[in-house]
Design a protein around this motif. Sequence first.
Motif, mmCIF file in Angstrom:
data_model
loop_
_atom_site.group_PDB
_atom_site.id
_atom_site.type_symbol
_atom_site.label_atom_id
_atom_site.label_comp_id
_atom_site.label_asym_id
_atom_site.label_seq_id
_atom_site.Cartn_x
_atom_site.Cartn_y
_atom_site.Cartn_z
ATOM 1 N N ALA A 137 20.826 56.873 69.986
ATOM 2 C CA ALA A 137 21.773 56.465 71.026
ATOM 3 C C ALA A 137 21.578 57.261 72.306
ATOM 4 N N ALA A 138 21.279 58.545 72.171
ATOM 5 C CA ALA A 138 21.098 59.394 73.355
ATOM 6 C C ALA A 138 19.962 58.901 74.237
ATOM 7 N N GLY A 139 19.005 58.208 73.642
ATOM 8 C CA GLY A 139 17.877 57.706 74.407
ATOM 9 C C GLY A 139 18.240 56.626 75.410
ATOM 10 N N TYR A 140 19.448 56.074 75.308
ATOM 11 C CA TYR A 140 19.847 54.988 76.202
ATOM 12 C C TYR A 140 20.800 55.439 77.311
ATOM 13 N N ALA A 141 21.056 56.748 77.380
ATOM 14 C CA ALA A 141 21.908 57.241 78.462
ATOM 15 C C ALA A 141 21.274 56.970 79.821
ATOM 16 N N ALA A 142 19.965 57.151 79.908
ATOM 17 C CA ALA A 142 19.281 56.903 81.184
ATOM 18 C C ALA A 142 19.361 55.426 81.565
ATOM 19 N N MET A 143 19.287 54.524 80.566
ATOM 20 C CA MET A 143 19.435 53.102 80.871
ATOM 21 C C MET A 143 20.807 52.830 81.475
ATOM 22 N N ALA A 144 21.839 53.442 80.900
ATOM 23 C CA ALA A 144 23.191 53.241 81.427
ATOM 24 C C ALA A 144 23.298 53.739 82.866
ATOM 25 N N GLU A 145 22.704 54.882 83.145
ATOM 26 C CA GLU A 145 22.750 55.419 84.518
ATOM 27 C C GLU A 145 22.004 54.493 85.478
ATOM 28 N N GLU A 146 20.892 53.925 85.032
ATOM 29 C CA GLU A 146 20.174 52.958 85.868
ATOM 30 C C GLU A 146 21.071 51.756 86.185
ATOM 31 N N ILE A 147 21.764 51.258 85.172
ATOM 32 C CA ILE A 147 22.632 50.085 85.346
ATOM 33 C C ILE A 147 23.738 50.379 86.359
ATOM 34 N N ILE A 148 24.333 51.551 86.263
ATOM 35 C CA ILE A 148 25.414 51.920 87.185
ATOM 36 C C ILE A 148 24.920 51.921 88.633
ATOM 37 N N GLU A 149 23.663 52.310 88.830
ATOM 38 C CA GLU A 149 23.083 52.288 90.171
ATOM 39 C C GLU A 149 22.733 50.874 90.625
ATOM 40 N N GLN A 150 22.492 49.971 89.667
ATOM 41 C CA GLN A 150 21.983 48.639 89.996
ATOM 42 C C GLN A 150 23.064 47.582 90.136
ATOM 43 N N ILE A 151 24.208 47.761 89.483
ATOM 44 C CA ILE A 151 25.249 46.735 89.459
ATOM 45 C C ILE A 151 26.567 47.343 89.920
ATOM 46 N N VAL A 198 22.784 44.066 67.864
ATOM 47 C CA VAL A 198 22.970 45.238 67.018
ATOM 48 C C VAL A 198 21.985 45.203 65.856
ATOM 49 N N GLY A 199 21.193 46.268 65.746
ATOM 50 C CA GLY A 199 20.283 46.451 64.609
ATOM 51 C C GLY A 199 20.519 47.832 64.038
ATOM 52 N N SER A 200 19.911 48.845 64.661
ATOM 53 C CA SER A 200 20.203 50.227 64.273
ATOM 54 C C SER A 200 21.520 50.707 64.879
ATOM 55 N N GLY A 201 21.993 50.032 65.922
ATOM 56 C CA GLY A 201 23.236 50.424 66.597
ATOM 57 C C GLY A 201 23.026 51.361 67.767
ATOM 58 N N GLY A 202 21.783 51.799 67.998
ATOM 59 C CA GLY A 202 21.528 52.833 68.984
ATOM 60 C C GLY A 202 21.806 52.442 70.416
ATOM 61 N N HIS A 203 21.258 51.284 70.853
ATOM 62 C CA HIS A 203 21.357 51.018 72.286
ATOM 63 C C HIS A 203 22.782 50.683 72.709
ATOM 64 N N CYS A 204 23.551 50.027 71.838
ATOM 65 C CA CYS A 204 24.944 49.733 72.193
ATOM 66 C C CYS A 204 25.769 51.015 72.248
ATOM 67 N N ALA A 205 25.586 51.895 71.262
ATOM 68 C CA ALA A 205 26.325 53.160 71.261
ATOM 69 C C ALA A 205 25.995 53.983 72.498
ATOM 70 N N GLY A 206 24.711 54.067 72.839
ATOM 71 C CA GLY A 206 24.306 54.855 73.994
ATOM 72 C C GLY A 206 24.819 54.299 75.304
ATOM 73 N N LEU A 207 24.731 52.983 75.463
ATOM 74 C CA LEU A 207 25.212 52.364 76.699
ATOM 75 C C LEU A 207 26.729 52.462 76.814
#
Length: 353
Positions: A157-171, A181-190
Amino acid sequence: MRRLDSPADTSLLHLVGGTPVGWIAADEHGAGYWAKLESAGLGGMKARAAASLLAGAASRGELAPGAPVVESTSGTLGIGLALVARALGHPVILVVDNELEPDMRALFSAYGVRLEVVERQHPEGGWQQARLDRLTEVLATTPGAYWPDQYDNPDNAAGYAAMAEEIIEQIEAVDVLVATVGSGGHCAGLTRVLRRHWPGLRVIGVDSIGSRIFGQPSRHRVMRGLGSSILPRNVVYPDYDEVHWVGPVETVASCRAVAARTCLAGGWSTGAAALVSGWVACSEPETRVLTVFPDGPHRYLSTIYDDEWCTTRGLLVPPVTEPAEIATPDEAEVRGWARCRVVRDPAQTQVSA
């Protein structure tokens, strides 16, 4: 030309992430949603998780220099791990199953990845449990090997924190996040990061029919990359406001519709995310919807986008256009697109029962 004097060469890792957001039209009346286009980043979405998993392990001393990395995968995480592990100087052993596409096997061969192929499903845990059983055997016979354990490792999940920060800058603003949802990582991180910025964010999980994650029975699944026959501990159930289960018929139709309309194409997770995001956008015209398209089409040209493959499996019949609704996750076994606005941890439900 640059010489590689070391087994580790991290020069490509800065190309992981940094992906654009695109507006995806959902109908002819202007409804649509934002999609984070992870196919534009090196290694696809799960390269973010792979980088976080290996960097975290190395920082804690769990991953020794040059040690083999062993993981179970249906394919997509394997691409990210191959890229990141090679850049960091680690060989990779992937435990896959017999349904892995021939194109993916060829790609892993080109990448120099060793494959351990499971031939039979576990009677209760399906391909995932069978792969995990084989993984245990591989770890026992591979000195110094490290297992990232994507299903239960918070570094995922921690690996997607940067994706969330990118999104905040973009939208400018988002009301709803639709996440497969598969492993649950990207949703938890975002969710962890986006809700700090947008506290009212509604989160909709998208699962596969035949998946155990949200309390349905485990069944054989045609779709790969979302859903699970085990219960990953990375899934943070309180994060979700509702869940949709989708089937392969409507997901194939969704993939092909998005491709025809936009020339953006992806796999099962992309089609499932597009289906639910488009439905929410059309049902709630004032709602600002965001989703993630995890990868591109190349892995799926001989499956989702192949008429013969789909026809043989009965996947080109007319899809449903609205989800059925169930009151609780265990009210009935869903066979096609369905939604539920009650989300709970099946493991907790089993304990309390």
